[in-house]
Motif scaffolding. Structure first.
Motif, PDB file in Angstrom:
ATOM      1  N   ASP A  17      21.971  59.818  29.792  1.00  0.00           N
ATOM      2  CA  ASP A  17      23.158  58.992  29.990  1.00  0.00           C
ATOM      3  C   ASP A  17      24.271  59.539  29.099  1.00  0.00           C
ATOM      4  O   ASP A  17      24.201  59.432  27.875  1.00  0.00           O
ATOM      5  CB  ASP A  17      22.845  57.532  29.650  1.00  0.00           C
ATOM      6  N   LEU A  18      25.290  60.136  29.713  1.00  0.00           N
ATOM      7  CA  LEU A  18      26.406  60.710  28.971  1.00  0.00           C
ATOM      8  C   LEU A  18      27.645  59.828  29.010  1.00  0.00           C
ATOM      9  O   LEU A  18      28.732  60.249  28.615  1.00  0.00           O
ATOM     10  CB  LEU A  18      26.739  62.102  29.526  1.00  0.00           C
ATOM     11  N   SER A  19      27.485  58.590  29.458  1.00  0.00           N
ATOM     12  CA  SER A  19      28.621  57.677  29.618  1.00  0.00           C
ATOM     13  C   SER A  19      29.383  57.462  28.320  1.00  0.00           C
ATOM     14  O   SER A  19      30.605  57.308  28.336  1.00  0.00           O
ATOM     15  CB  SER A  19      28.149  56.332  30.171  1.00  0.00           C
ATOM     16  N   VAL A  64      28.472  67.245  17.867  1.00  0.00           N
ATOM     17  CA  VAL A  64      27.481  68.296  17.610  1.00  0.00           C
ATOM     18  C   VAL A  64      26.334  67.825  16.727  1.00  0.00           C
ATOM     19  O   VAL A  64      25.476  68.625  16.357  1.00  0.00           O
ATOM     20  CB  VAL A  64      28.136  69.555  16.987  1.00  0.00           C
ATOM     21  N   ALA A  65      26.294  66.534  16.410  1.00  0.00           N
ATOM     22  CA  ALA A  65      25.185  66.011  15.604  1.00  0.00           C
ATOM     23  C   ALA A  65      23.880  66.107  16.408  1.00  0.00           C
ATOM     24  O   ALA A  65      23.889  66.151  17.641  1.00  0.00           O
ATOM     25  CB  ALA A  65      25.453  64.558  15.213  1.00  0.00           C
ATOM     26  N   ALA A  66      22.766  66.145  15.679  1.00  0.00           N
ATOM     27  CA  ALA A  66      21.447  66.215  16.325  1.00  0.00           C
ATOM     28  C   ALA A  66      21.308  65.084  17.334  1.00  0.00           C
ATOM     29  O   ALA A  66      21.727  63.955  17.074  1.00  0.00           O
ATOM     30  CB  ALA A  66      20.348  66.130  15.270  1.00  0.00           C
ATOM     31  N   THR A  67      20.762  65.362  18.482  1.00  0.00           N
ATOM     32  CA  THR A  67      20.510  64.457  19.618  1.00  0.00           C
ATOM     33  C   THR A  67      21.775  64.026  20.352  1.00  0.00           C
ATOM     34  O   THR A  67      21.689  63.223  21.268  1.00  0.00           O
ATOM     35  CB  THR A  67      19.716  63.179  19.212  1.00  0.00           C
ATOM     36  N   VAL A  69      25.717  65.046  22.351  1.00  0.00           N
ATOM     37  CA  VAL A  69      26.043  65.747  23.595  1.00  0.00           C
ATOM     38  C   VAL A  69      25.862  67.271  23.511  1.00  0.00           C
ATOM     39  O   VAL A  69      25.342  67.880  24.444  1.00  0.00           O
ATOM     40  CB  VAL A  69      27.454  65.362  24.103  1.00  0.00           C
ATOM     41  N   ASP A  70      26.250  67.893  22.415  1.00  0.00           N
ATOM     42  CA  ASP A  70      26.091  69.344  22.327  1.00  0.00           C
ATOM     43  C   ASP A  70      24.622  69.753  22.363  1.00  0.00           C
ATOM     44  O   ASP A  70      24.247  70.709  23.041  1.00  0.00           O
ATOM     45  CB  ASP A  70      26.748  69.883  21.050  1.00  0.00           C
TER      46      ASP A  70
END
Length: 136
Positions: A17-19, A64-67, A69-70
């Motif tokens: 889920d990228l919402s 860019v944090a762990a888990t 979107v990046d």
């Protein structure tokens, strides 16, 4: 005619889920037009539909944090993955259709912007296979 403001669209890519990152989503589909004009067309061009194609375009805020979107998108590079898009996060229904399909993750822009800009990412991915609209 009903009017709508997009406030809580739903975007999922490869089951993620990228919402909460997405601020723009576009699903476009088109059909090639094939010229089938003959002398019997009497000077009028005639066309038939050919191959269908589509694209999923997203604009997302970068994290860019762990888990985040990046770390979700980077391993998908080069893969064909499923997507789901709805105009509202509510379950699909006759008044909230869902578009599904698969797309090829052709690229990822981990850094995009200039001084003072928000960290955002704009991507466009070609669909692979059918794009389906469902309501239930």
């Amino acid at each position: 005619m009903a009017k709508m403001v997009l406030l809580a669209a739903f975007v999922s890519l490869a089951g993620n889920d990228l919402s909460s990152y997405a601020r723009k989503a576009e699903v476009t589909v088109e059909v090639e037009d094939k010229d089938v004009t003959t002398f019997a067309s009497l000077g009028w061009k005639e066309v038939l539909g050919g191959l269908k194609s589509g694209e999923l375009s997203l604009e997302m805020l970068q994290d860019v944090a762990a888990t985040k979107v990046d770390s979700i998108m980077w391993p998908l590079l080069g893969q064909v993955v499923p997507f789901v898009v709805r105009l509202d996060a509510a379950p699909k229904s006759a008044s909230n259709p869902e578009w599904t399909g698969s797309c090829l993750i052709t690229g990822w822009n981990p850094i995009e912007g200039g001084v003072g800009d928000e960290a955002s990412v704009s991507v466009g991915y070609p669909t692979s296979g059918a794009v389906v609209r469902t309501v239930a």
